[in-house]
Write a protein that holds these residues in place. Structure first.
Motif, PDB file in Angstrom:
ATOM      1  N   MET A  44       1.045  -1.251   0.217  1.00 53.21           N
ATOM      2  CA  MET A  44      -0.010   0.028   0.021  1.00 53.21           C
ATOM      3  C   MET A  44       0.953   1.247   0.109  1.00 53.21           C
ATOM      4  SD  MET A  44      -2.838   0.916   2.775  1.00 53.21           S
ATOM      5  CE  MET A  44      -1.948   2.158   3.832  1.00 53.21           C
ATOM      6  N   SER A  45       0.615   1.930  -0.741  1.00 50.68           N
ATOM      7  CA  SER A  45       1.430   3.290  -1.202  1.00 50.68           C
ATOM      8  C   SER A  45       0.877   4.381  -0.693  1.00 50.68           C
ATOM      9  CB  SER A  45       1.812   3.436  -2.664  1.00 50.68           C
ATOM     10  OG  SER A  45       3.084   4.517  -2.899  1.00 50.68           O
ATOM     11  N   CYS A  46       1.441   5.275   0.294  1.00 52.01           N
ATOM     12  CA  CYS A  46       0.668   6.523   0.817  1.00 52.01           C
ATOM     13  C   CYS A  46       1.507   7.831   0.407  1.00 52.01           C
ATOM     14  CB  CYS A  46       0.738   6.525   2.454  1.00 52.01           C
ATOM     15  SG  CYS A  46      -0.113   5.148   3.028  1.00 52.01           S
ATOM     16  N   ASP A  47       0.908   8.912   0.434  1.00 56.90           N
ATOM     17  CA  ASP A  47       1.392  10.453   0.269  1.00 56.90           C
ATOM     18  C   ASP A  47       2.155  10.681   1.305  1.00 56.90           C
ATOM     19  OD1 ASP A  47       0.618  10.173  -2.319  1.00 56.90           O
ATOM     20  OD2 ASP A  47      -1.408  11.223  -1.901  1.00 56.90           O
ATOM     21  N   CYS A  48       2.141  10.244   2.610  1.00 58.10           N
ATOM     22  CA  CYS A  48       2.806  11.044   3.575  1.00 58.10           C
ATOM     23  C   CYS A  48       3.240   9.920   4.487  1.00 58.10           C
ATOM     24  CB  CYS A  48       1.711  11.781   4.604  1.00 58.10           C
ATOM     25  SG  CYS A  48       0.369  10.798   5.198  1.00 58.10           S
ATOM     26  N   PHE A  49       4.099  10.262   5.503  1.00 57.23           N
ATOM     27  CA  PHE A  49       4.753   9.164   6.502  1.00 57.23           C
ATOM     28  C   PHE A  49       3.801   8.871   7.714  1.00 57.23           C
ATOM     29  CE2 PHE A  49       8.655  11.197   4.804  1.00 57.23           C
ATOM     30  CZ  PHE A  49       9.235  10.130   4.401  1.00 57.23           C
ATOM     31  N   LEU A  56       0.727   6.625  14.750  1.00 59.31           N
ATOM     32  CA  LEU A  56       0.146   7.303  15.898  1.00 59.31           C
ATOM     33  C   LEU A  56       1.153   8.290  16.603  1.00 59.31           C
ATOM     34  CD1 LEU A  56      -1.351   4.426  18.008  1.00 59.31           C
ATOM     35  CD2 LEU A  56      -2.384   5.990  16.460  1.00 59.31           C
ATOM     36  N   ASP A  57       2.459   8.255  15.805  1.00 57.80           N
ATOM     37  CA  ASP A  57       3.457   9.266  16.454  1.00 57.80           C
ATOM     38  C   ASP A  57       3.780  10.512  15.876  1.00 57.80           C
ATOM     39  OD1 ASP A  57       4.462   7.708  14.341  1.00 57.80           O
ATOM     40  OD2 ASP A  57       6.275   7.620  15.302  1.00 57.80           O
ATOM     41  N   GLY A  58       2.541  10.894  14.753  1.00 57.14           N
ATOM     42  CA  GLY A  58       2.975  12.163  13.996  1.00 57.14           C
ATOM     43  C   GLY A  58       2.602  13.578  14.793  1.00 57.14           C
ATOM     44  N   SER A  59       2.739  14.803  14.394  1.00 59.70           N
ATOM     45  CA  SER A  59       2.244  15.858  15.320  1.00 59.70           C
ATOM     46  C   SER A  59       0.587  16.074  15.098  1.00 59.70           C
ATOM     47  CB  SER A  59       2.641  17.179  14.560  1.00 59.70           C
ATOM     48  OG  SER A  59       3.735  16.831  13.528  1.00 59.70           O
ATOM     49  N   ILE A  60       0.130  15.271  13.852  1.00 60.25           N
ATOM     50  CA  ILE A  60      -1.504  15.232  14.087  1.00 60.25           C
ATOM     51  C   ILE A  60      -1.816  13.919  13.670  1.00 60.25           C
ATOM     52  CG2 ILE A  60      -3.329  15.881  12.404  1.00 60.25           C
ATOM     53  CD1 ILE A  60      -1.646  18.385  11.359  1.00 60.25           C
ATOM     54  N   GLU A  66      -7.233   1.834  18.275  1.00 59.35           N
ATOM     55  CA  GLU A  66      -8.187   0.714  17.609  1.00 59.35           C
ATOM     56  C   GLU A  66      -8.533   1.180  16.325  1.00 59.35           C
ATOM     57  OE1 GLU A  66      -8.541   2.792  20.805  1.00 59.35           O
ATOM     58  OE2 GLU A  66      -8.024   1.145  21.950  1.00 59.35           O
ATOM     59  N   ASP A  67      -8.692   2.520  16.155  1.00 64.06           N
ATOM     60  CA  ASP A  67      -8.981   2.944  14.293  1.00 64.06           C
ATOM     61  C   ASP A  67      -7.842   2.295  13.674  1.00 64.06           C
ATOM     62  OD1 ASP A  67     -11.338   4.275  15.330  1.00 64.06           O
ATOM     63  OD2 ASP A  67     -10.180   6.167  15.320  1.00 64.06           O
ATOM     64  N   LYS A  68      -6.702   2.681  14.216  1.00 66.09           N
ATOM     65  CA  LYS A  68      -5.336   2.091  13.379  1.00 66.09           C
ATOM     66  C   LYS A  68      -5.552   0.545  13.217  1.00 66.09           C
ATOM     67  CE  LYS A  68      -0.727   1.393  13.925  1.00 66.09           C
ATOM     68  NZ  LYS A  68       0.681   1.774  14.792  1.00 66.09           N
ATOM     69  N   MET A  69      -5.693  -0.226  14.320  1.00 62.49           N
ATOM     70  CA  MET A  69      -5.697  -1.638  13.993  1.00 62.49           C
ATOM     71  C   MET A  69      -6.711  -2.116  13.383  1.00 62.49           C
ATOM     72  SD  MET A  69      -2.973  -2.264  15.390  1.00 62.49           S
ATOM     73  CE  MET A  69      -3.077  -4.153  14.820  1.00 62.49           C
ATOM     74  N   ARG A  70      -7.960  -1.579  13.357  1.00 59.97           N
ATOM     75  CA  ARG A  70      -8.988  -1.948  12.377  1.00 59.97           C
ATOM     76  C   ARG A  70      -8.661  -1.688  10.952  1.00 59.97           C
ATOM     77  NH1 ARG A  70     -12.798  -0.253  15.533  1.00 59.97           N
ATOM     78  NH2 ARG A  70     -12.526   2.057  15.110  1.00 59.97           N
ATOM     79  N   PHE A  71      -8.156  -0.594  10.674  1.00 64.47           N
ATOM     80  CA  PHE A  71      -7.703  -0.269   9.284  1.00 64.47           C
ATOM     81  C   PHE A  71      -6.560  -1.296   8.832  1.00 64.47           C
ATOM     82  CE2 PHE A  71      -4.672   1.803   6.580  1.00 64.47           C
ATOM     83  CZ  PHE A  71      -5.477   2.065   5.240  1.00 64.47           C
TER      84      PHE A  71
END
Length: 101
Positions: A44-49, A56-60, A66-71
């Motif tokens: 899976m390719s993304c436009d951001c880190f 979960l460790d970004g400024s935003i 739980e949302d992360k793990m569901r995704f």
């Protein structure tokens, strides 16, 4: 979760297919792994880190662990085994110019 790369060209957004890498290329790379542990699967390719990768460790960060793990479980069920930022462009570019990607 679209298998395409979108880029602006002359003020218009152009969509290019980036899926279905050439099976012989995939097999050749897999065979060249030697003793390295390699897993074949989708990337899976993304436009951001951060947010695009579910980190979960970004400024935003406007989602929960739980949302992360569901995704991540959802994309895993779709065959994703890697997340990064370049392969979508590489696949779309290769398909556009012709080498077997």
């Amino acid at each position: 979760l679209q298998e395409e790369y979108k880029l602006p060209i002359l003020g218009e957004v152009v969509s290019r297919c980036s899926n279905g890498w050439h099976k012989e290329l995939v097999e050749s790379l897999y065979e060249a792994r030697g003793e390295l542990p390699v897993v074949k699967g989708k990337t899976m390719s993304c436009d951001c880190f951060y947010e695009g990768q579910g980190r979960l460790d970004g400024s935003i960060c406007e989602y929960t662990a739980e949302d992360k793990m569901r995704f991540l479980n959802k994309v895993y069920d779709l065959g994703v085994r890697n997340i990064e930022m370049e392969s979508c462009y590489l696949g779309a570019f290769g398909k556009r110019v012709g080498p077997p990607v």
